[in-house]
Design a protein around this motif. Structure first.
Motif, PDB file in Angstrom:
ATOM      1  N   SER B 154       0.917  -1.251   0.009  1.00 23.87           N
ATOM      2  CA  SER B 154       0.024   0.064  -0.195  1.00 23.87           C
ATOM      3  C   SER B 154       0.932   0.646  -0.045  1.00 23.87           C
ATOM      4  CB  SER B 154      -1.004  -0.123   1.182  1.00 23.87           C
ATOM      5  OG  SER B 154       0.012   0.160   2.307  1.00 23.87           O
ATOM      6  N   ALA B 155       2.165   1.556   0.856  1.00 26.03           N
ATOM      7  CA  ALA B 155       2.775   2.600   0.702  1.00 26.03           C
ATOM      8  C   ALA B 155       3.843   2.629  -0.784  1.00 26.03           C
ATOM      9  CB  ALA B 155       4.127   1.874   1.384  1.00 26.03           C
ATOM     10  N   PHE B 157       2.437   1.768  -3.549  1.00 21.52           N
ATOM     11  CA  PHE B 157       1.487   2.726  -4.710  1.00 21.52           C
ATOM     12  C   PHE B 157       0.712   3.539  -3.982  1.00 21.52           C
ATOM     13  CE2 PHE B 157      -3.106   3.580  -5.747  1.00 21.52           C
ATOM     14  CZ  PHE B 157      -3.547   3.421  -7.045  1.00 21.52           C
ATOM     15  N   TYR B 158       0.753   3.826  -2.680  1.00 23.17           N
ATOM     16  CA  TYR B 158       0.407   6.069  -2.414  1.00 23.17           C
ATOM     17  C   TYR B 158       1.866   6.209  -2.824  1.00 23.17           C
ATOM     18  CZ  TYR B 158      -0.586   8.987   0.470  1.00 23.17           C
ATOM     19  OH  TYR B 158      -0.267  10.741   1.058  1.00 23.17           O
ATOM     20  N   MET B 159       2.944   5.740  -3.024  1.00 26.41           N
ATOM     21  CA  MET B 159       4.055   6.467  -3.620  1.00 26.41           C
ATOM     22  C   MET B 159       4.356   6.713  -5.783  1.00 26.41           C
ATOM     23  SD  MET B 159       7.643   5.995  -1.511  1.00 26.41           S
ATOM     24  CE  MET B 159       7.635   4.497  -0.959  1.00 26.41           C
ATOM     25  N   GLN B 160       3.567   5.232  -6.025  1.00 31.94           N
ATOM     26  CA  GLN B 160       3.452   6.056  -7.751  1.00 31.94           C
ATOM     27  C   GLN B 160       2.244   7.054  -7.861  1.00 31.94           C
ATOM     28  OE1 GLN B 160       2.823   1.432  -7.935  1.00 31.94           O
ATOM     29  NE2 GLN B 160       3.470   1.250  -9.364  1.00 31.94           N
ATOM     30  N   GLN B 161       0.939   6.825  -7.329  1.00 34.49           N
ATOM     31  CA  GLN B 161       0.282   7.573  -7.190  1.00 34.49           C
ATOM     32  C   GLN B 161       0.422   9.129  -6.953  1.00 34.49           C
ATOM     33  OE1 GLN B 161      -2.242  10.299  -7.010  1.00 34.49           O
ATOM     34  NE2 GLN B 161      -2.806   9.299  -8.708  1.00 34.49           N
ATOM     35  N   ARG B 162       1.975   9.334  -6.345  1.00 30.12           N
ATOM     36  CA  ARG B 162       2.664  10.368  -6.080  1.00 30.12           C
ATOM     37  C   ARG B 162       3.808  10.375  -8.408  1.00 30.12           C
ATOM     38  NH1 ARG B 162      -2.096  10.920  -4.561  1.00 30.12           N
ATOM     39  NH2 ARG B 162      -1.972  11.678  -2.355  1.00 30.12           N
ATOM     40  N   ILE B 164       5.860   8.341  -8.446  1.00 26.71           N
ATOM     41  CA  ILE B 164       7.863   8.197  -8.417  1.00 26.71           C
ATOM     42  C   ILE B 164       7.671   6.407  -8.378  1.00 26.71           C
ATOM     43  CG2 ILE B 164       9.270   7.476  -6.236  1.00 26.71           C
ATOM     44  CD1 ILE B 164       7.657   9.219  -4.588  1.00 26.71           C
ATOM     45  N   ASP B 165       8.098   6.253  -9.832  1.00 31.38           N
ATOM     46  CA  ASP B 165       7.788   4.982 -10.263  1.00 31.38           C
ATOM     47  C   ASP B 165       8.188   3.648  -9.161  1.00 31.38           C
ATOM     48  OD1 ASP B 165      11.152   3.833 -10.223  1.00 31.38           O
ATOM     49  OD2 ASP B 165      10.979   5.602 -11.476  1.00 31.38           O
ATOM     50  N   LYS B 166       7.735   2.640  -9.508  1.00 26.76           N
ATOM     51  CA  LYS B 166       7.789   1.415  -8.517  1.00 26.76           C
ATOM     52  C   LYS B 166       9.358   1.502  -8.077  1.00 26.76           C
ATOM     53  CE  LYS B 166       5.552  -3.113  -7.229  1.00 26.76           C
ATOM     54  NZ  LYS B 166       4.389  -3.335  -8.270  1.00 26.76           N
TER      55      LYS B 166
END
Lengths: 247, 203
Positions: B154-155, B157-162, B164-166
């Protein structure tokens, strides 16, 4: 008016269970759309699918963002293209500071847009400017992302990130849940001040309360995975009075 | 080796294999960090009021296979020991932690903590943890914990949603996981250098 987002007959499931059963929706630049509906209708699934959450599977349908196939983009590419989700439950990330997190995010977006990364100085002054909008204390810079934030601080922090990233499409998923009236007002004012003729928002909410502050152009009722009714802001008042029975 | 009464032995070993047998006299202090190297550290508190701190950080890739071993004995009371051992395992890496903690019958009013946290970054990485506690005194405060897990999806995905690539998001989370070990280093220059090394991967 130019269409920003077009959703065509979207079906999606989680763990083999179909949640979205044919959603159709067109959102134009400058518009605010509210999506209301009973629990379990698929409101949060819609936001998860639009942002590319890997837990959900799109089984059929199309989504176009400014004419580009959104469903083919990785989650981070959707974000850089301007899709922003204010999470219903913002995730705590111990050990990753707000500053480091936000600076990485901003510079990824700038790289995507072909811009130079922000210097440390430019970045910090941008943080300071945007933080005022949400009345967030400076000390949040050095704290880990969302760690130990109160419910209200977490939601303000979501809108703060939205202010930093300036998305073309903001999806606010139950942003009002867990907010007291003061925090709700600050969050809503933040959202309203970020509104431009070029961007749009989807406001997902169970209650009418938030829509007193963020006034929608359209209100949609999502029930059992489909949009079953669309109206203007008076529909929200009607729903508040009569509830979701009958949908 | 012996750490004499009231003395302090403090060392940071980076990519340097460590084999130490230490006897502590009363009131002495031992603080050891081992970063990215196998180690075997044996400490016996022979005098009252000793402090022992052992930190290990192993960031393993490829076919690396590393064993970290601690043997801490409180022979006399009134001492403290604190151990924090972390492994990050990618690819086919293998890690092993053997941690013996012994509090002798006479070692009353001892405080001893042992923590082992491990992060598996691939399906084929493997971690084995063998903590062993022997507590013979009754007036002690002792804790131990071991856990092995994966990155928080979940963390990520949260960063990807901002935006930031995986890969970068994973690196940020791994760095966050490693930071508390590095932050416990007293020498500011070494600490900053190591923090820069891990943050440098992200920038």
């Amino acid at each position: 008016m130019k269409p920003l987002l077009e959703i065509k007959d979207l079906h999606a499931s989680i763990g083999g269970k179909e949640i979205l059963k044919g959603v159709n929706l067109v959102i134009n630049e400058g518009e605010v759309h509210a999506i209301m509906g009973p629990n379990g209708a698929g409101k949060s699934t819609l936001s998860a699918v639009l942002t590319g959450n890997p837990a959900y599977e799109v089984t059929s349908g199309e989504v176009w963002l400014k004419g580009e196939n959104l469903l083919e983009m990785a989650p981070e590419v959707r974000a850089r293209a301007g899709v922003f989700l204010s999470f219903q439950y913002p995730v705590e990330i111990p050990g990753v500071s707000m500053t480091n997190f936000m600076r990485t995010a901003i510079n990824e977006k700038r790289k995507y847009e072909g811009k130079e990364p922000l210097s440390a100085k430019e970045f910090l002054s941008l943080m300071r400017e945007k933080k005022k909008l949400l009345e967030l204390p400076d000390k949040l810079n050095n704290r880990s992302v969302n760690e130990g934030f109160s419910g209200g601080e977490k939601k303000k922090n979501e809108i703060f990130q939205m202010a930093m990233l300036e998305p073309c499409l903001a999806i606010l998923d139950e942003t009002d849940s867990g907010l007291d009236i003061d925090a709700l007002r600050i969050v809503a004012e933040g959202v309203n001040r970020l509104k431009t003729p070029e961007n749009a928002s989807i406001v997902i909410t169970h209650y009418q309360r938030l829509l007193d502050y963020i006034v929608p152009d359209f209100v949609h009722v999502l029930a059992d995975g489909k949009i079953v009714k669309t109206g203007d802001k008076t529909l929200a008042l009607e729903l508040e009075e009569k509830g979701y029975e009958g949908f | 080796m012996k750490v004499s009464k009231g003395d302090i032995f403090e060392r940071v070993f980076i990519r340097e294999e460590v084999h130490l047998q230490i006897e502590q006299e009363a009131g002495s202090k031992v603080k050891i960090h081992v970063i990215n190297a196998p180690f075997s550290i044996t400490v016996n508190q022979l005098g009252e009021g000793c402090q022992t701190e052992i930190y290990g950080l192993e960031n393993l890739h490829g076919e690396e296979n590393v064993t970290a071993e601690t043997h801490v004995t409180h022979s006399v009371g009134g001492g403290t020991s604190n151990q924090l051992i972390k492994f990050v395992l990618a690819d086919n890496a293998r890690g092993r932690f053997i941690g013996d903690l012994k509090i002798a019958q006479d070692a009353q009013e001892t405080e001893a903590h042992q923590t082992n946290r491990n992060l598996l970054l691939s399906e084929t990485a493997e971690m084995r943890t063998q903590p062993q506690l022997e507590i013979y005194a009754d007036d002690v405060k002792a804790t131990h914990g071991a856990s092995t897990g994966q990155l928080d999806e979940s963390a990520l995905f949260y960063m990807q949603q901002r935006g930031i690539d995986k890969q970068k998001a994973r690196q940020l989370l791994v760095n966050a996981f490693m930071k508390d070990v590095i932050n416990s280093i007293s020498d500011e220059r070494v600490r900053e250098e190591l923090l820069n090394t891990i943050d440098g991967v992200v920038e």
